[in-house]
Scaffold this motif. Structure first.
Motif, mmCIF file in Angstrom:
data_model
loop_
_atom_site.group_PDB
_atom_site.id
_atom_site.type_symbol
_atom_site.label_atom_id
_atom_site.label_comp_id
_atom_site.label_asym_id
_atom_site.label_seq_id
_atom_site.Cartn_x
_atom_site.Cartn_y
_atom_site.Cartn_z
ATOM 1 N N LEU A 50 0.812 -1.216 0.000
ATOM 2 C CA LEU A 50 0.000 0.000 0.000
ATOM 3 C C LEU A 50 0.850 1.272 0.000
ATOM 4 O O LEU A 50 0.313 2.371 -0.152
ATOM 5 C CB LEU A 50 -0.922 0.009 1.224
ATOM 6 N N GLY A 51 2.151 1.141 0.180
ATOM 7 C CA GLY A 51 3.034 2.307 0.199
ATOM 8 C C GLY A 51 2.969 3.081 1.497
ATOM 9 O O GLY A 51 3.292 4.267 1.532
ATOM 10 N N ALA A 52 2.556 2.434 2.570
ATOM 11 C CA ALA A 52 2.395 3.116 3.850
ATOM 12 C C ALA A 52 3.664 3.090 4.698
ATOM 13 O O ALA A 52 3.711 3.751 5.733
ATOM 14 C CB ALA A 52 1.254 2.474 4.630
ATOM 15 N N LEU A 53 4.672 2.364 4.270
ATOM 16 C CA LEU A 53 5.920 2.321 5.040
ATOM 17 C C LEU A 53 6.805 3.493 4.640
ATOM 18 O O LEU A 53 6.789 3.953 3.496
ATOM 19 C CB LEU A 53 6.649 1.004 4.788
ATOM 20 N N PRO A 54 7.593 4.013 5.584
ATOM 21 C CA PRO A 54 8.474 5.132 5.260
ATOM 22 C C PRO A 54 9.576 4.681 4.299
ATOM 23 O O PRO A 54 10.045 3.546 4.345
ATOM 24 C CB PRO A 54 9.064 5.553 6.596
ATOM 25 N N LYS A 55 9.957 5.590 3.426
ATOM 26 C CA LYS A 55 11.027 5.299 2.459
ATOM 27 C C LYS A 55 12.375 5.468 3.140
ATOM 28 O O LYS A 55 12.591 6.406 3.906
ATOM 29 C CB LYS A 55 10.940 6.243 1.254
ATOM 30 N N ILE A 56 13.291 4.578 2.854
ATOM 31 C CA ILE A 56 14.631 4.652 3.439
ATOM 32 C C ILE A 56 15.559 5.251 2.396
ATOM 33 O O ILE A 56 15.760 4.671 1.329
ATOM 34 C CB ILE A 56 15.123 3.245 3.849
ATOM 35 N N PRO A 57 16.123 6.432 2.662
ATOM 36 C CA PRO A 57 17.044 7.023 1.694
ATOM 37 C C PRO A 57 18.420 6.359 1.763
ATOM 38 O O PRO A 57 19.162 6.558 2.713
ATOM 39 C CB PRO A 57 17.115 8.491 2.143
ATOM 40 N N TRP A 58 18.728 5.557 0.802
ATOM 41 C CA TRP A 58 20.008 4.854 0.799
ATOM 42 C C TRP A 58 21.021 5.779 0.276
ATOM 43 O O TRP A 58 21.727 6.027 -0.365
ATOM 44 C CB TRP A 58 19.948 3.569 -0.011
#
Length: 58
Positions: A50-58
Motif C-alpha cells: 500500500l506504500g504506507a511504510l516510510p522510504k529509506i534514503p540509501w
C-alpha cells in the motif's frame, strides 16, 4: 552419576475459564510463535504494497 532432565511439553489441562476471559482471548493465547510471525510479516507486506511504510534514503 548425573542424570539430566529435559523439559518436555507434557499435556496439561487447560486453565479454568472465568466469565471475564472471553473465547477470543483464549484463541489468541493458543496461537504459536510461528503463526504470530506469519501474521506480523503479512501486515508488513500489506503496508509495503500500500506504500504506507516510510522510504529509506540509501
Amino acid at each position: 552419576m548425573m542424570t539430566w532432565r529435559f523439559l518436555v511439553n507434557s499435556p496439561t489441562p487447560p486453565p479454568a475459564t472465568t466469565a471475564a476471559r472471553s473465547a477470543r482471548l483464549d484463541a489468541l493465547g493458543r496461537l504459536g510463535a510461528d503463526w504470530w510471525s506469519v501474521i506480523v510479516s503479512g501486515v508488513v507486506v500489506v503496508l509495503a504494497v500500500l506504500g504506507a511504510l516510510p522510504k529509506i534514503p540509501w
